[in-house]
Design an enzyme around this catalytic site. Structure first.
Site, PDB file in Angstrom:
ATOM      1  N   ASP A   4       9.476   8.091  -8.359  1.00  0.00           N
ATOM      2  CA  ASP A   4       8.397   7.938  -9.316  1.00  0.00           C
ATOM      3  C   ASP A   4       8.704   8.009 -10.969  1.00  0.00           C
ATOM      4  O   ASP A   4       7.702   8.199 -11.755  1.00  0.00           O
ATOM      5  CB  ASP A   4       7.497   9.347  -9.073  1.00  0.00           C
ATOM      6  CG  ASP A   4       7.396   9.609  -7.623  1.00  0.00           C
ATOM      7  OD1 ASP A   4       6.775   8.657  -6.960  1.00  0.00           O
ATOM      8  OD2 ASP A   4       7.699  10.818  -7.112  1.00  0.00           O
ATOM      9  N   HIS A  42       5.256   2.016  -5.400  1.00  0.00           N
ATOM     10  CA  HIS A  42       5.536   1.367  -6.699  1.00  0.00           C
ATOM     11  C   HIS A  42       4.014   1.004  -7.504  1.00  0.00           C
ATOM     12  O   HIS A  42       3.426   0.200  -6.906  1.00  0.00           O
ATOM     13  CB  HIS A  42       6.190   0.155  -6.673  1.00  0.00           C
ATOM     14  CG  HIS A  42       7.694   0.650  -6.389  1.00  0.00           C
ATOM     15  ND1 HIS A  42       8.820  -0.480  -6.179  1.00  0.00           N
ATOM     16  CD2 HIS A  42       8.329   1.824  -6.335  1.00  0.00           C
ATOM     17  CE1 HIS A  42       9.850   0.306  -5.853  1.00  0.00           C
ATOM     18  NE2 HIS A  42       9.764   1.504  -5.975  1.00  0.00           N
ATOM     19  N   THR A  53       7.725  12.274   3.413  1.00  0.00           N
ATOM     20  CA  THR A  53       6.321  11.406   3.016  1.00  0.00           C
ATOM     21  C   THR A  53       5.865  11.326   4.277  1.00  0.00           C
ATOM     22  O   THR A  53       4.763  10.908   4.669  1.00  0.00           O
ATOM     23  CB  THR A  53       6.564  10.127   2.513  1.00  0.00           C
ATOM     24  OG1 THR A  53       7.670   9.416   3.075  1.00  0.00           O
ATOM     25  CG2 THR A  53       7.352  10.191   1.080  1.00  0.00           C
TER      26      THR A  53
END
Length: 489
Positions: free
Chosen positions: A77, A105, A194
């Site tokens: 990030d 992104h 995730t």
């Protein structure tokens, strides 16, 4: 090249000091009389660049090597996508070498429209750029085509502009199911993935029963291979179930995917090496970051691939000697999503302030990111592993309004002994104390600044102190989310 200590007026120099604070419990600085403005308020129109400034930007971009890479230096990030999007205008090819849809992104086009990409390389917004998904990546085809459809619905042509390695592994929906079951199984020890199925897919790759993109050319044997994967998952996880009907439906779905993906499938190892011989300019876009590297990160709270420099070679099939410039992207503070050690984490009001001002919510998961001061120890460790030629310091504008800013410059044991390197021992990482250097903050809005000399003196002190501590020059400074919000130093 060594850096000379920045010159300060006496008042600013007196403001710098050192402090020791326990990891993850750093005392936030006194709140400002006026709270820092929101990121939205900071997005003012950029001033017109001066001629010398434009020349400096042109010089930076044109001096980059034939094969260059952009890699994260923290826990992801950092803002890699924006730099890749900007640099892609000078490159023929932008390539992803590892990871999958766990990498988020965020980039903006020239009109300021936001695009959140996960697998498609960030160079896609530049119409002359060829995008490559290398053999080291894992490809979830439903998500891949969803991204393509979203891009094309916004007028961005993808036809003939994306190549997918025939050696890349396929990530299925069941991998995502298994990822969630694994997290439940871990309970309080969960890794905080995730849940995009990345780990289970790479697990199949390592034990050598995974399916690759090239298997889509052989649909006569595809079903039997997929059945083996599903059967293994059902044996391993009590909550995982599948039927003959489920298998049949999945195979039929992938028969359609195989037809649609056909034009994208390429021997990208051959393509990349031929491109190097043809003197094509290649930019490698790393996903995640070094502190999430399977070998060098805070294991086991890591990803399942190598987002470090070594992953470029293994994930694209190019020789180490062909790689030139490597740019490390580092946020002006530190963030982390999910579980795992975070020595400079701020748990108080300052952490909340950074999260709100920096809009720190995961691109992939939407989860709030943990925030803390910039960790110089971890940054030096990442620089050592990757051999960066320069750094891109992002989100400097988020620190606007803080009376003081801190750099975590050393780790110490509980008895005060300084630790010489970044520890592999998680227990030690959880107990260390962080030695901080305190620098004066700045109040001026810097989001419209495009010339380094126009930054407030204390902002320049912050940048130059980072250079001095790490020993690597900062060539790019982000002061906002847009393409133009970048200072070339």
């Amino acid at each position: 090249m060594p850096f000379s200590p920045p010159c300060l007026d006496p008042a600013a120099a007196a403001a710098a000091s050192l402090s020791f604070l326990p990891a993850a419990a750093a005392r936030p600085p006194a709140p400002c009389a006026v709270a820092p403005r929101s990121r939205r308020a900071l997005r003012v129109a950029a001033s017109v660049a001066t001629a010398p400034e434009s020349a400096a930007a042109q010089g930076r971009l044109e001096s980059l090597s034939q094969v260059a890479g952009v890699l994260g230096t923290q826990w992801g990030d950092e803002g890699k996508g924006k730099l890749v999007d900007i640099l892609a205008q000078r490159f023929d090819i932008v390539a992803r070498c590892q990871g999958g849809a766990n990498a988020g992104h965020t980039i903006y086009n020239s009109e300021g429209k936001k695009f959140s990409l996960h697998l498609v390389p960030s160079g896609i917004l530049n119409e002359k750029t060829m995008c490559v998904v290398g053999n080291g990546a894992v490809v979830h085809l439903p998500g891949f085509f969803k991204e393509i459809d979203g891009l094309e619905s916004n007028g961005i042509s993808c036809e003939g502009r994306i190549l997918v390695s025939d050696r890349a592994h396929l990530l299925f929906d069941f991998h995502q199911t298994v990822d969630g079951l694994r997290e439940v199984e871990l309970g309080n020890s969960l890794i905080g993935t995730t849940k995009r199925g990345i780990g289970p897919c790479y697990s199949n790759k390592v034990i050598r029963n995974g399916l690759r993109v090239s298997d889509l050319r052989h649909m006569d044997t595809f079903g039997a291979k997929l059945n083996t994967l599903l059967r293994d998952a059902a044996l391993r996880f009590e909550g995982f179930e599948y039927s003959t009907k489920t298998l049949k439906e999945e195979v039929e779905k992938y028969e359609k995917f195989a037809e649609r993906l056909g034009p994208y499938i390429t021997d990208t190892v051959h393509f990349m090496n031929q491109s190097i011989l043809q003197n094509k300019k290649i930019l490698v876009e790393g996903g995640q970051a070094t502190m999430l590297d399977i070998d060098f990160g805070t294991y086991p709270f890591v990803t399942s691939s190598s987002p470090s420099a070594g992953g470029i070679c293994t994930g694209l099939g190019i020789a180490p000697r062909s790689i030139g410039d490597l740019i490390g992207v580092v946020k002006a503070y530190t963030t982390r999503v999910g579980s795992g050690p975070f020595p400079t984490e701020l748990l108080g009001k300052t952490g909340d302030l950074l999260r709100a001002s920096g809009m720190e919510f995961g691109t992939t998961t939407g989860r709030p990111r943990r925030c803390g001061w910039l960790d110089i120890v971890a940054l030096k460790y990442c620089c050592q592993i990757n051999g960066f030629s320069s750094l891109n310091l992002t989100k400097l504008d988020v620190l606007t309004g803080l009376k003081e800013v801190k750099l975590g410059i050393a780790y110490c044991t509980e008895d005060g002994k300084e630790i010489e390197s970044f520890p592999a021992d998680l227990d030690l990482l959880e107990k260390i104390k962080v030695k901080y250097e305190v620098l004066p903050g700045w109040e001026d809005d810097i989001s419209s600044v495009r010339n380094y000399s126009d930054l407030p003196e204390t902002a320049r002190l912050y940048v130059e102190r980072i250079e001095e501590l790490v020993g690597i020059p900062v060539h790019y400074i982000g002061v906002g989310p847009g393409r133009d919000a970048l200072i070339y130093k």
